[in-house]
Design an enzyme around this catalytic site. Sequence first.
Site, PDB file in Angstrom:
ATOM      1  N   HIS A 156       0.833  -1.200   0.000  1.00  0.00           N
ATOM      2  CA  HIS A 156       0.000   0.000   0.000  1.00  0.00           C
ATOM      3  C   HIS A 156       0.872   1.256   0.000  1.00  0.00           C
ATOM      4  O   HIS A 156       2.096   1.191   0.097  1.00  0.00           O
ATOM      5  CB  HIS A 156      -1.037  -0.030   1.120  1.00  0.00           C
ATOM      6  CG  HIS A 156      -0.470   0.049   2.502  1.00  0.00           C
ATOM      7  ND1 HIS A 156      -0.053   1.226   3.066  1.00  0.00           N
ATOM      8  CD2 HIS A 156      -0.255  -0.908   3.431  1.00  0.00           C
ATOM      9  CE1 HIS A 156       0.396   0.983   4.288  1.00  0.00           C
ATOM     10  NE2 HIS A 156       0.290  -0.307   4.532  1.00  0.00           N
ATOM     11  N   SER A 185      -5.070   2.215   5.987  1.00  0.00           N
ATOM     12  CA  SER A 185      -4.907   0.791   6.213  1.00  0.00           C
ATOM     13  C   SER A 185      -5.609   0.014   5.122  1.00  0.00           C
ATOM     14  O   SER A 185      -6.544   0.501   4.496  1.00  0.00           O
ATOM     15  CB  SER A 185      -5.468   0.399   7.580  1.00  0.00           C
ATOM     16  OG  SER A 185      -6.867   0.287   7.493  1.00  0.00           O
ATOM     17  N   LYS A 186      -5.075  -1.175   4.916  1.00  0.00           N
ATOM     18  CA  LYS A 186      -5.656  -2.021   3.872  1.00  0.00           C
ATOM     19  C   LYS A 186      -7.098  -2.345   4.222  1.00  0.00           C
ATOM     20  O   LYS A 186      -7.967  -2.413   3.368  1.00  0.00           O
ATOM     21  CB  LYS A 186      -4.880  -3.334   3.777  1.00  0.00           C
ATOM     22  CG  LYS A 186      -3.426  -3.124   3.428  1.00  0.00           C
ATOM     23  CD  LYS A 186      -2.650  -4.417   3.531  1.00  0.00           C
ATOM     24  CE  LYS A 186      -1.183  -4.119   3.756  1.00  0.00           C
ATOM     25  NZ  LYS A 186      -0.346  -5.263   4.003  1.00  0.00           N
ATOM     26  N   ARG A 187      -7.315  -2.536   5.521  1.00  0.00           N
ATOM     27  CA  ARG A 187      -8.641  -2.979   5.942  1.00  0.00           C
ATOM     28  C   ARG A 187      -9.717  -1.938   5.658  1.00  0.00           C
ATOM     29  O   ARG A 187     -10.757  -2.257   5.125  1.00  0.00           O
ATOM     30  CB  ARG A 187      -8.627  -3.334   7.428  1.00  0.00           C
ATOM     31  CG  ARG A 187      -9.178  -4.707   7.688  1.00  0.00           C
ATOM     32  CD  ARG A 187      -8.803  -5.195   9.064  1.00  0.00           C
ATOM     33  NE  ARG A 187      -7.351  -5.231   9.257  1.00  0.00           N
ATOM     34  CZ  ARG A 187      -6.748  -5.006  10.415  1.00  0.00           C
ATOM     35  NH1 ARG A 187      -7.447  -4.705  11.484  1.00  0.00           N
ATOM     36  NH2 ARG A 187      -5.441  -5.084  10.516  1.00  0.00           N
ATOM     37  N   GLY A 243      -9.295  -0.541   1.450  1.00  0.00           N
ATOM     38  CA  GLY A 243      -9.338  -1.472   0.327  1.00  0.00           C
ATOM     39  C   GLY A 243      -8.351  -1.099  -0.755  1.00  0.00           C
ATOM     40  O   GLY A 243      -7.270  -0.596  -0.485  1.00  0.00           O
TER      41      GLY A 243
END
Length: 492
Positions: free
Chosen positions: A17, A246-248, A251
């Site tokens: 990311h 964050s990836k969470r 996305g």
Amino acid sequence: MEEIRTRFPPSPTGYLHIGGARTAIFNWLFAQKTGGKLILRIEDTDEERSSEESIQGIIESLKWLGITWDEGPYFQSRFINEHLAAARKLLESGHAYKCFCTKEELDRKREEARKKKADFQYDGTCRNLTPKEVAEKEAAGVPYTIRLKVPRGEGFVGFEDIVYGIIEKKYEDIEDFVIVRSNGRPLYILSNTVDDIRDRITHVIRGQDGLANTPKQILIYKALGALVPKFAHMSLTLDPKKAKISKRTHGELVAVSFYREHGFLPWAFVNYLALLGWSTPDSREIFSKEELIKAFSLQGIGRANAVFDFRKNDPKFFTDPKAISVNTHYIRNLPVEEIEPYVRAELEKAGIWDPDFQGAKRDWFLRTVDLIRTRYHVTTDFATLGRAYFSDDYPIDPKALKKNILKHEGFKEWFPVLADRLQAIKAFTVEEAEKVIRETAEEFGIKAGILINGIRTTVTGQAVGPGLFDVLIAVGQSRVVERLRKSVIFFE
Ligand code: GLU
């Protein structure tokens, strides 16, 4: 002089990311600048969350960005025995001890502290067990963790962070932390440190969230008799609402691969990411690779968190406006041959690549790319907004159709006349095409702009674009004529 060695140690639990890429870029820039080395280490000890797919994705994204490393990838999981050997060494030298406290006991003590509103710290119950007591518990098979013996009494761990300055943490605020779990697995904080020692890392450049671990890691370095590297913690990358990226939560919008797919040039993206939390005194924004390496310094990293303003809900931009403006700069200003491969890739993806564009039609192709790029922001624009230049199968923007063509019934007659007249031109040049169109407008008693807008919409499918006469030359006489003839169907 000692060789400078930096590292990028991603945990392969998802894609690369923005924040990770930025960390990699800063390490890479520093290594490039100092003639040092960058080591790629995959921190894959969390078996449940690590995946091969993620490792491949991270490596692919780094390669796309053009981040090169000198050693690795090394895999942390292959060095577990080495991490455990370090723990044994610490036990033997008296810098660590076995702790037999059970989870239940620790939970009870934690709960008591909570009731008293006190911070919980391991109280050192097992720190002073006699060798005999230890031997007995071991003989009885009582499971144990290994804890680092943090120095007690007055004093502190201190270091000078290159970005955040002097940081001191009192010994009394650091508990005897666990370095090996009761299941025999090393803790990440131990593995990470032992790996940095083995890889002879001289500069740890990482996110500010690593700062909490640093005093403990310095204690491990010292207990192992290793040289402590220099630390530079970088401010975090935040989202438009100032929450941590964050990836969470975000996305794919924060994945490097997303920007690749959406038409970013790799260097433009590196240039943009370098500006997140780093600047030169003159706030310059555009740097070639050589210029960026030259200008980069760890001292230029700011303490304020950087915002990646990807504006999820802005219909005009799908991402940070500054990221777009940096990319736009490169799309419009690089030598056209440098963006050629990216345009090719987009046309291939769209199924409209013609091998002649790199053969007999290459001159035409480069000229056309050069003409149309003056309005584009991302490489995908060549295949979407620019589709009509490369394929005869292209859509007409319905709004442009309505406004520039359907509003004028006259086009039913004008298009065939224009087609005939443009076809009759012997040498199809900008001047000739312009002359014919302006004369025809005069003859019809209408403004030339009406014909120009109608023709542009027909020939390119778009309401806006470069000067129409240049467009006509780029599309070519026969295709222009054919498109004008076909356009009468708009009125059927
Ligand atoms: N594997 C860690 C991460 O991905 C890196 C921590 C460090 O740089 O020391 O966050």
